[in-house]
Design a protein around this motif. Structure first.
Motif, PDB file in Angstrom:
ATOM      1  N   UNK A  48       0.839  -1.207   0.000  1.00  0.00           N
ATOM      2  CA  UNK A  48       0.000   0.000   0.000  1.00  0.00           C
ATOM      3  C   UNK A  48       0.873   1.254   0.000  1.00  0.00           C
ATOM      4  N   UNK A  49       1.952   1.222   0.785  1.00  0.00           N
ATOM      5  CA  UNK A  49       2.855   2.375   0.824  1.00  0.00           C
ATOM      6  C   UNK A  49       3.437   2.658  -0.563  1.00  0.00           C
ATOM      7  N   UNK A  50       3.865   1.596  -1.266  1.00  0.00           N
ATOM      8  CA  UNK A  50       4.425   1.779  -2.606  1.00  0.00           C
ATOM      9  C   UNK A  50       3.390   2.353  -3.566  1.00  0.00           C
ATOM     10  N   UNK A  51       2.144   1.880  -3.459  1.00  0.00           N
ATOM     11  CA  UNK A  51       1.062   2.376  -4.327  1.00  0.00           C
ATOM     12  C   UNK A  51       0.763   3.843  -4.058  1.00  0.00           C
ATOM     13  N   UNK A  52       0.571   4.208  -2.798  1.00  0.00           N
ATOM     14  CA  UNK A  52       0.223   5.587  -2.469  1.00  0.00           C
ATOM     15  C   UNK A  52       1.383   6.542  -2.728  1.00  0.00           C
ATOM     16  N   UNK A  53       2.621   6.089  -2.487  1.00  0.00           N
ATOM     17  CA  UNK A  53       3.771   6.954  -2.734  1.00  0.00           C
ATOM     18  C   UNK A  53       3.860   7.348  -4.205  1.00  0.00           C
ATOM     19  N   UNK A  54       3.406   6.459  -5.090  1.00  0.00           N
ATOM     20  CA  UNK A  54       3.435   6.759  -6.518  1.00  0.00           C
ATOM     21  C   UNK A  54       2.283   7.668  -6.941  1.00  0.00           C
ATOM     22  N   UNK A  55       1.229   7.759  -6.108  1.00  0.00           N
ATOM     23  CA  UNK A  55       0.031   8.497  -6.493  1.00  0.00           C
ATOM     24  C   UNK A  55      -0.101   9.857  -5.792  1.00  0.00           C
ATOM     25  N   UNK A  56       0.423   9.985  -4.598  1.00  0.00           N
ATOM     26  CA  UNK A  56       0.273  11.228  -3.840  1.00  0.00           C
ATOM     27  C   UNK A  56       1.383  12.211  -4.181  1.00  0.00           C
ATOM     28  N   UNK A  57       1.142  13.456  -3.823  1.00  0.00           N
ATOM     29  CA  UNK A  57       2.111  14.506  -4.122  1.00  0.00           C
ATOM     30  C   UNK A  57       3.395  14.304  -3.323  1.00  0.00           C
ATOM     31  N   UNK A  58       4.556  14.700  -3.882  1.00  0.00           N
ATOM     32  CA  UNK A  58       5.825  14.549  -3.154  1.00  0.00           C
ATOM     33  C   UNK A  58       5.784  15.278  -1.809  1.00  0.00           C
ATOM     34  N   UNK A  59       6.426  14.698  -0.808  1.00  0.00           N
ATOM     35  CA  UNK A  59       6.429  15.289   0.522  1.00  0.00           C
ATOM     36  C   UNK A  59       5.351  14.752   1.432  1.00  0.00           C
ATOM     37  N   UNK A  60       4.407  13.977   0.881  1.00  0.00           N
ATOM     38  CA  UNK A  60       3.344  13.394   1.707  1.00  0.00           C
ATOM     39  C   UNK A  60       3.887  12.184   2.459  1.00  0.00           C
ATOM     40  N   UNK A  61       3.705  12.175   3.750  1.00  0.00           N
ATOM     41  CA  UNK A  61       4.148  11.050   4.568  1.00  0.00           C
ATOM     42  C   UNK A  61       3.024  10.015   4.645  1.00  0.00           C
ATOM     43  N   UNK A  62       3.391   8.750   4.655  1.00  0.00           N
ATOM     44  CA  UNK A  62       2.414   7.661   4.721  1.00  0.00           C
ATOM     45  C   UNK A  62       2.690   6.854   5.983  1.00  0.00           C
ATOM     46  N   UNK A  63       1.687   6.733   6.845  1.00  0.00           N
ATOM     47  CA  UNK A  63       1.855   6.014   8.097  1.00  0.00           C
ATOM     48  C   UNK A  63       0.785   4.958   8.296  1.00  0.00           C
ATOM     49  N   UNK A  64       0.982   4.119   9.312  1.00  0.00           N
ATOM     50  CA  UNK A  64       0.052   3.024   9.614  1.00  0.00           C
ATOM     51  C   UNK A  64      -0.247   2.964  11.111  1.00  0.00           C
ATOM     52  N   UNK A  65      -0.167   4.099  11.779  1.00  0.00           N
ATOM     53  CA  UNK A  65      -0.345   4.150  13.229  1.00  0.00           C
ATOM     54  C   UNK A  65      -1.814   4.296  13.609  1.00  0.00           C
ATOM     55  N   UNK A  66      -2.175   3.923  14.852  1.00  0.00           N
ATOM     56  CA  UNK A  66      -3.528   4.232  15.345  1.00  0.00           C
ATOM     57  C   UNK A  66      -3.742   5.747  15.308  1.00  0.00           C
TER      58      UNK A  66
END
Length: 215
Positions: free
Chosen positions: A9-27
């Motif tokens: 999911x991180x790889x997919x979203x990193x390719x789709x979201x704007x640069x500089x967007x952080x992707x996390x999986x925390x509560x």
């Protein structure tokens, strides 16, 4: 499996979201107390909150594995798949930017509603298939109780569900083939031993009466 799905999911979203967007999986509760993010440096958080088995088309029995000679060498458990439900939230400079980030996730899904092999990571990388992704749907009901359990005030969020198989399936080895057969040969038919009489068993006595002719 779960860690590999997160990485995919991180790889997919990193390719789709704007640069500089952080992707996390925390509560989400861990993010509730943070300050507003700088502009164009928001966080898209993908929190796994439910796992449900996909019961459609599950084989009932183990599958046989055969070698080149056709002999069964082992069995494999049926491949089971699971619906992984994620709560997607955005944390940015303001509400407008948060909605922009969530809208980008919806747009990425509308463009391609699967995790293609290019994005699959770990053990999933060897799959010759894509994993279905659904946005706005989950097999479980997500109500206000979830927000209360997370300790977060209700906010704009998306349900994102990935359906993935549990890999790898472990091979159960079959019993080795028979090498020798031992046969015992008897000279005649053996006589079974006489069954011993029980101590309490009584023998029936039969009485016979004869009538002599009178003279």
């Amino acid at each position: 499996m779960l860690a590999d799905i997160d990485s995919s999911i991180r790889a997919w979203l990193a390719a789709e979201l704007s640069p500089g967007t952080e992707i996390g999986f925390d509560p989400p509760g861990l993010l509730a107390g943070i300050q507003r993010r700088p502009r164009r440096a928001g966080i898209v958080n993908v929190f796994l909150y439910a796992v449900n088995e996909n019961l459609d088309g599950v084989p009932a029995a183990r599958m046989h594995v055969r070698n080149a000679d056709g002999r069964v060498t082992g069995t494999l458990a049926p491949t089971r798949s699971y619906h992984l439900s994620y709560l997607v939230t955005a944390w940015a400079a303001d509400t407008a930017e948060e909605h922009e980030l969530l809208g980008a996730v919806i747009g990425a899904h509308a463009e391609q509603d699967v995790l293609s092999p290019d994005y699959l990571r770990g053990s999933l990388h060897n799959l010759d298939m894509s994993l279905p992704v659904r946005v706005g749907w989950s097999p479980v009901y997500r109500g206000q109780d979830l927000w209360g359990a997370l300790g977060v005030s209700m906010r704009t969020a998306l349900d994102l569900t990935v359906t993935a198989p549990a890999l790898p399936s472990r091979l159960k080895q079959a019993a080795p083939p028979v090498q020798t057969v031992d046969l015992d040969v008897y000279d005649g038919v053996p006589v079974p031993p006489e069954k011993p009489r029980k101590r309490w068993e009584r023998t029936a006595i039969a009485e016979h009466h004869t009538s002599e002719p009178r003279t």
